[in-house]
Design an enzyme around this catalytic site. Sequence first.
Site, PDB file in Angstrom:
ATOM      1  N   GLU A   1     -15.996  31.417   8.102  1.00  0.00           N
ATOM      2  CA  GLU A   1     -15.957  32.177   9.347  1.00  0.00           C
ATOM      3  C   GLU A   1     -15.686  33.644   9.083  1.00  0.00           C
ATOM      4  O   GLU A   1     -15.187  34.025   8.023  1.00  0.00           O
ATOM      5  CB  GLU A   1     -14.920  31.605  10.315  1.00  0.00           C
ATOM      6  CG  GLU A   1     -13.495  31.590   9.819  1.00  0.00           C
ATOM      7  CD  GLU A   1     -12.556  30.906  10.815  1.00  0.00           C
ATOM      8  OE1 GLU A   1     -12.235  31.550  11.841  1.00  0.00           O
ATOM      9  OE2 GLU A   1     -12.161  29.752  10.559  1.00  0.00           O
TER      10      GLU A   1
ATOM     11  N   GLU B   1      -9.553  38.963  15.727  1.00  0.00           N
ATOM     12  CA  GLU B   1      -8.510  38.306  16.507  1.00  0.00           C
ATOM     13  C   GLU B   1      -7.458  39.322  16.948  1.00  0.00           C
ATOM     14  O   GLU B   1      -7.068  40.206  16.172  1.00  0.00           O
ATOM     15  CB  GLU B   1      -7.845  37.194  15.696  1.00  0.00           C
ATOM     16  CG  GLU B   1      -8.767  36.002  15.426  1.00  0.00           C
ATOM     17  CD  GLU B   1      -8.101  34.941  14.577  1.00  0.00           C
ATOM     18  OE1 GLU B   1      -8.030  33.787  15.025  1.00  0.00           O
ATOM     19  OE2 GLU B   1      -7.656  35.277  13.461  1.00  0.00           O
TER      20      GLU B   1
END
Length: 318
Positions: free
Chosen positions: A200, A204
Amino acid sequence: MLRVLGQGLAVVLLCAYALGAWITLRAPAPERLGGEGERPAAASEPSPEASDPGAGEGTGQSVETEASRLEQAKLDAAAAARSSSAKRGRLPQLGEAFIETFEGPRLHERWYVSDGWSNGDWTANDWRASQVGLGPNGLNIRLETAEPGSEKVLKGGEVQSRQRFRYGYFEVRMRVPRGSGVVTGVFTYAHTDGALRPEEIDIEITGRDTRHVELTYHQGGRPTGKRLALGFDAAEDFHTYGVEWTPDAIRWRINGRQVHEARGPRVQRLTRPQLFILNQWGTEVLTEWTGEIDHSGSPWVLEVSCVAYSPAYAGPLC
């Protein structure tokens, strides 16, 4: 008689030597490739401008319609595909360009809404379709306290792209919520596949510190990341966050400016097609990072005014 023959042979040899010298003097000198200390450029080596579609681009953004920006993205993608096809040993780019501004009456069919499951013990929420909807500012992804008797203490929202992508530029324009114990996630993701670990590329922002962003990639089961100060409060207004994924590098951009780059063998090994995901989640396990959940802040709403993808970076999309 022998002396006469010897003299004749000497004359013939002398004539032949003179003729050879004359030919040598008449022959053109060989053409030299490049200057002293230079080597000729290989035809297969693109210039920096050719390998980076964003090189030389200005920072100003003209006012364009969504259709024209999408058409330009498709043209840029075609040019990038032609350039990359000349590079041997590179896997092809996957994924079609789009710009989503969530102006229709319902969510576009390109999105799958997660519903009826959770990501495991480390999350404090399950995923419910009821937590995803459209509002005046675009897409709303909600996280809030669950009903009494629920398996999880929170219920959250998540959307995933139906198509998978390999390489390209991913962008989102959003305003995140504040709140201890909650996380906004924008990322690409390849699931576990047999012995293959998930892969990934993340953006965030934790609700307890909306002035910093976490930029991470996961390869071979190991995360590599960087925490950066934003220079603004991501909960105050909408801002643009993007990640460019190429065979050689990952570049994160915020409001059109590159803020971080990752390179190296592990980046080059990120080759599996990945989903494009946006979500809101909470945790009672990773509290050193996120803080304890403060239920008085429920509900937490992530507002997304634009999500876009282009097979190659050529400037902002949203």
